[in-house]
Design an enzyme around this catalytic site. Sequence first.
Site, PDB file in Angstrom:
ATOM      1  N   ARG A   1      13.917 -26.540   6.405  1.00 35.11           N
ATOM      2  CA  ARG A   1      15.219 -26.838   5.807  1.00 35.11           C
ATOM      3  C   ARG A   1      15.812 -25.621   5.102  1.00 35.11           C
ATOM      4  NH1 ARG A   1      12.141 -31.546   4.860  1.00 35.11           N
ATOM      5  NH2 ARG A   1      13.178 -33.513   5.458  1.00 35.11           N
TER       6      ARG A   1
ATOM      7  N   ARG B   1       3.814 -26.803  22.475  1.00 39.97           N
ATOM      8  CA  ARG B   1       3.429 -25.470  22.944  1.00 39.97           C
ATOM      9  C   ARG B   1       1.951 -25.203  22.664  1.00 39.97           C
ATOM     10  NH1 ARG B   1       9.086 -22.667  20.879  1.00 39.97           N
ATOM     11  NH2 ARG B   1      10.307 -23.326  22.685  1.00 39.97           N
TER      12      ARG B   1
ATOM     13  N   LYS C   1      19.607 -35.429  14.515  1.00 44.45           N
ATOM     14  CA  LYS C   1      20.858 -34.939  13.943  1.00 44.45           C
ATOM     15  C   LYS C   1      20.590 -33.670  13.121  1.00 44.45           C
ATOM     16  CE  LYS C   1      19.283 -35.912   9.951  1.00 44.45           C
ATOM     17  NZ  LYS C   1      19.046 -34.808   9.018  1.00 44.45           N
TER      18      LYS C   1
END
Length: 331
Positions: A167, A38, A98
């Site tokens: 995270r 972006r 994942k």
Amino acid sequence: MSNTIRWGILSTAKIAETAFIPSLGQTRRGTLAAVASRDGERARSFAEKHGAGQAFDSYESMLASDAIDAVYIPLPNSMHAEWTQKAAAAGKHVFCEKPLGVSSAEAQRMVDSCRDAGVTLFEAFVFLYHPKSLKLRQVLEEGAIGDLVQMTASFTFPLQRPTDNIRMNRELGGGNLMDVGCYPIAYSRFVFNEEPIAVQAACRMDPHYGVDTRSSMVLTFSGDRHAALQSGFDAPGGQRAVIHGESGYIAVPQPCHPKEQDGFVVCRGAQEESVLVEAGVPPFAPAIEHFHDCVLDGVEPIATAANAIGTLRVIEAIRESAATGRRIDLV
């Protein structure tokens, strides 16, 4: 399509630079054709650094390009579904980080969208395609340690706080289960070669970030066999697994991030046998090469993206068990 897959990367994420691109360079039939960000300047800088032919200042413009055949998606977990489905609609094959989605229902929609569009979808649990794992499967099936009875696996590391690391960002699909925790879950399902029938778990929730930072889990498989798993951001340890059979056990270092030269140890009584595996390429390379074979040659995948649905069903059960203190049955 030619006999080469032209890859585009959605974002300039670190894992693309450190894991995907070096591995792609070791494959026979893949080239890095484009990168999208972006931030147009960031895309151009990244493309120049890594030899990508084109840089795009939006994800949409890259997906609309005829210059790519497949995309690698290393975006935050919460963005996987949107861009996988948009890539499928554009006729692009997808290799997605994942966990595939943030819920089993979302992962099912992603699998369905790619199937309906006729494109290949892989989840980036690269250990599933690695020679080390394939050799382990062979050793287990040959009965080297007898019938499986239980296993342990863990993946932990310390994540310093305060932090702006994604995270720990609940809105972006953060938490230890969606980062390191999904690895031992997926690995135990690989070892037993089936889905667990029940889960019992405990999780520590961070009161400031609102995400789970450590988890202890027991997965029950058929025949009253168990996998005891641990994961988290609160302590060192790395990753390891020990697989117990009726007549021996196998110690597996780095089960989910295999190295170029790797292996495991088979122990039977006082006897120990080191099984060495020479992959000779970075960890992602066998998975990407297999992806090429599936797309270009119609090879049957070793593991389909539907495998991701099982992992996310277990994560959902772990959360429910941790919240209620109950064992959660999956069948």
